[in-house]
Design a protein around this motif. Structure first.
Motif, mmCIF file in Angstrom:
data_model
loop_
_atom_site.group_PDB
_atom_site.id
_atom_site.type_symbol
_atom_site.label_atom_id
_atom_site.label_comp_id
_atom_site.label_asym_id
_atom_site.label_seq_id
_atom_site.Cartn_x
_atom_site.Cartn_y
_atom_site.Cartn_z
ATOM 1 N N LYS A 74 57.715 -2.291 11.806
ATOM 2 C CA LYS A 74 58.366 -3.264 12.993
ATOM 3 C C LYS A 74 59.521 -3.818 12.295
ATOM 4 O O LYS A 74 59.696 -4.386 11.293
ATOM 5 N N VAL A 75 60.480 -3.488 13.029
ATOM 6 C CA VAL A 75 62.366 -4.003 12.828
ATOM 7 C C VAL A 75 62.724 -4.795 13.775
ATOM 8 O O VAL A 75 62.368 -4.756 14.910
ATOM 9 N N PRO A 135 70.281 4.890 18.602
ATOM 10 C CA PRO A 135 70.601 4.581 17.097
ATOM 11 C C PRO A 135 69.982 5.931 16.366
ATOM 12 O O PRO A 135 69.135 6.700 16.830
ATOM 13 N N TYR A 195 70.584 2.198 10.430
ATOM 14 C CA TYR A 195 70.848 3.065 11.615
ATOM 15 C C TYR A 195 72.397 3.097 12.006
ATOM 16 O O TYR A 195 73.046 2.166 11.899
ATOM 17 N N PHE A 246 66.645 -5.361 15.214
ATOM 18 C CA PHE A 246 67.994 -4.945 15.095
ATOM 19 C C PHE A 246 68.698 -6.275 15.334
ATOM 20 O O PHE A 246 68.552 -7.105 16.430
ATOM 21 N N GLY A 247 69.949 -6.637 14.473
ATOM 22 C CA GLY A 247 70.632 -7.475 14.733
ATOM 23 C C GLY A 247 71.613 -7.086 15.721
ATOM 24 O O GLY A 247 71.681 -6.076 16.354
ATOM 25 N N ILE A 248 73.086 -7.657 15.649
ATOM 26 C CA ILE A 248 74.086 -6.904 16.621
ATOM 27 C C ILE A 248 74.768 -5.996 15.888
ATOM 28 O O ILE A 248 75.728 -5.258 16.204
ATOM 29 N N TYR A 255 73.533 -0.538 11.740
ATOM 30 C CA TYR A 255 72.549 -1.729 11.664
ATOM 31 C C TYR A 255 71.650 -1.755 10.468
ATOM 32 O O TYR A 255 71.391 -0.701 9.999
#
Lengths: 112, 115
Positions: free
Chosen positions: A99-100, A44, A36, A102-104, A87
């Motif tokens: 189901k995901v 996003p 994304y 997101f990191g930074i 991302y």
């Protein structure tokens, strides 16, 4: 959920190809890889999704090696408007639901 | 066509108050997600609806948070007894909920500030 690791930031000049690599060593058999893009003050936006090998659409390519422990988002000939956070997400699918986590993300700065 | 819309765009409230955040998904999308995003962080999953039912609410931080989607379209995220730590951008996303690719379409978010 598989954990992902990607560079915190990257700089690129306009017109160059940008490759952002994401590591996901613990990816599960039914996990898909999704990227994304997010601009400031916006939600996003989906770029691309794949399971294995190579996927290409009008904006990007996604390369996934055979072991699927990493993936590379490739943006051809970036412009200033590609400056954003990218991302890498990994998650399983069940009945259309992914189901995901997101990191930074990777903050890409395109330089004129 | 219209994308995902969220109202209000900004909400300022005082600690202890109750707030409701609304999400209008893309027409026909059966799947709806709520996320929370703090400054400098990626979105954090809160809850997922398939139709009218909450299929996965494992991301809700505590029982002060609750979400509904009574007719399988519009969803409302409700936060009771707000705390300063609830300040964040709350994002809603929707998708077709079927097919090979689960592309989530995000709204612009509601920025919640708890004073």
């Amino acid at each position: 959920l598989a954990k992902t690791t990607q560079p915190i930031s990257m700089d690129s000049y306009e017109g160059q190809e940008v490759n952002i690599t994401c590591s996901h060593n613990n990816i599960a058999t039914n996990d898909y890889i999704t990227w994304y893009q997010q601009f400031p003050s916006q939600g996003p936006r989906f770029i691309i999704q794949g399971y294995k090998t190579k996927v290409t659409n009008e904006v990007a390519s996604l390369f996934i090696p055979a072991d699927r422990k990493s993936s590379t988002l490739s943006l051809p000939r970036v412009s200033l408007s590609d400056t954003a956070v990218y991302y890498c997400l990994v998650g399983g699918r069940s009945g259309g639901y992914q189901k995901v986590t997101f990191g930074i993300g990777t903050k890409l700065q395109v330089i004129p | 066509g219209a994308g995902v819309s969220q109202t209000p765009s900004n909400k300022v409230t005082e600690k202890g108050k109750y707030v409701e955040l609304r999400c209008d998904p893309i027409s026909g999308h059966t799947a709806l997600y709520w996320y929370r995003q703090s400054l400098g962080q990626g979105p954090e999953f809160l809850i997922y609806f398939q139709g009218t039912g909450a299929a996965d609410d494992s991301g809700l931080p505590n029982d002060r948070f609750f979400a509904v989607r009574p007719e399988g379209s519009v969803s409302t995220l409700k936060i009771q007894r707000t705390e300063r730590g609830d300040s964040a951008v709350y994002l809603c996303a929707s998708s077709w909920g079927q097919g090979d690719i689960d592309e989530q379409f995000f709204g612009p978010g509601t920025r919640l500030t708890v004073l």
